[in-house]
Scaffold this active site. Structure first.
Site, PDB file in Angstrom:
ATOM      1  N   GLY A   1       0.827  -1.193   0.068  1.00  0.00           N
ATOM      2  CA  GLY A   1      -0.040   0.074   0.001  1.00  0.00           C
ATOM      3  C   GLY A   1       0.898   1.156  -0.036  1.00  0.00           C
ATOM      4  N   CYS A   2       1.816   1.032   0.792  1.00  0.00           N
ATOM      5  CA  CYS A   2       2.747   2.425   0.780  1.00  0.00           C
ATOM      6  C   CYS A   2       3.452   2.627  -0.531  1.00  0.00           C
ATOM      7  CB  CYS A   2       3.573   2.278   1.935  1.00  0.00           C
ATOM      8  SG  CYS A   2       2.849   2.221   3.713  1.00  0.00           S
TER       9      CYS A   2
END
Length: 161
Positions: free
Chosen positions: A45-46
């Site tokens: 996600g990051c």
């Protein structure tokens, strides 16, 4: 956990960047800065969030915004993330989560039934006077950049009126 709100003054800070240099929020005085807090470098996600900001940097710069990404990762890991993903903005290490706490983004999280303390994915747009102009706390990692760009375009239109 209670994040800062629009209208609050942004806490001043000095943190190490991905190259081991010290970056002060005051270095960006008189500029608009998007400070985005993210849980962990090199996680799916990051990475999606960081790469979308990277890929839209020309639009963000044209709208007058600098980007600072903050996580609790050490500078060495931020360096690897920065290099691997060819990021074109600064990453900062808040290893002791002091700045995260000041912004109100450090707190209890729940993942797969386990409770732990960590960074909540929240971004703050800081205006040129050091006040928080807008808080972004409801977005998908893949759409974070869109929420920011849409807000900036809308706010610039309302200023122009």
């Amino acid at each position: 956990m209670s994040p800062l709100k629009a209208g609050d003054m942004a806490p001043t800070f000095a943190l190490l960047d991905q190259d081991g240099g010290i970056i002060h929020l005051n270095d960006f005085a008189s500029k608009r800065v998007l400070i985005y807090f993210y849980p962990k470098a090199m996680t799916p996600g990051c990475t999606v969030q960081a790469c979308a900001l990277r890929d839209n940097m020309d639009k963000l710069k044209a709208l007058g915004v600098e980007i600072l990404g903050i996580s609790t990762d050490p500078p060495q890991k931020l360096f690897q993330f920065h290099e691997k993903e060819l990021l074109n903005f600064t990453l900062l290490s808040d290893a002791n989560h002091q700045v995260s706490e000041q912004f109100g983004v450090w707190g209890e999280k729940n993942f797969m039934g386990k409770k732990y303390d960590g960074i909540h994915r929240i971004s703050f747009l800081i205006d040129p006077t050091g006040k928080i102009e807008k808080v972004f706390d409801d977005f998908k990692t893949s759409d974070h950049h869109t929420a920011v760009i849409d807000y900036l375009k809308e706010s610039d239109r309302s200023i122009a009126k």
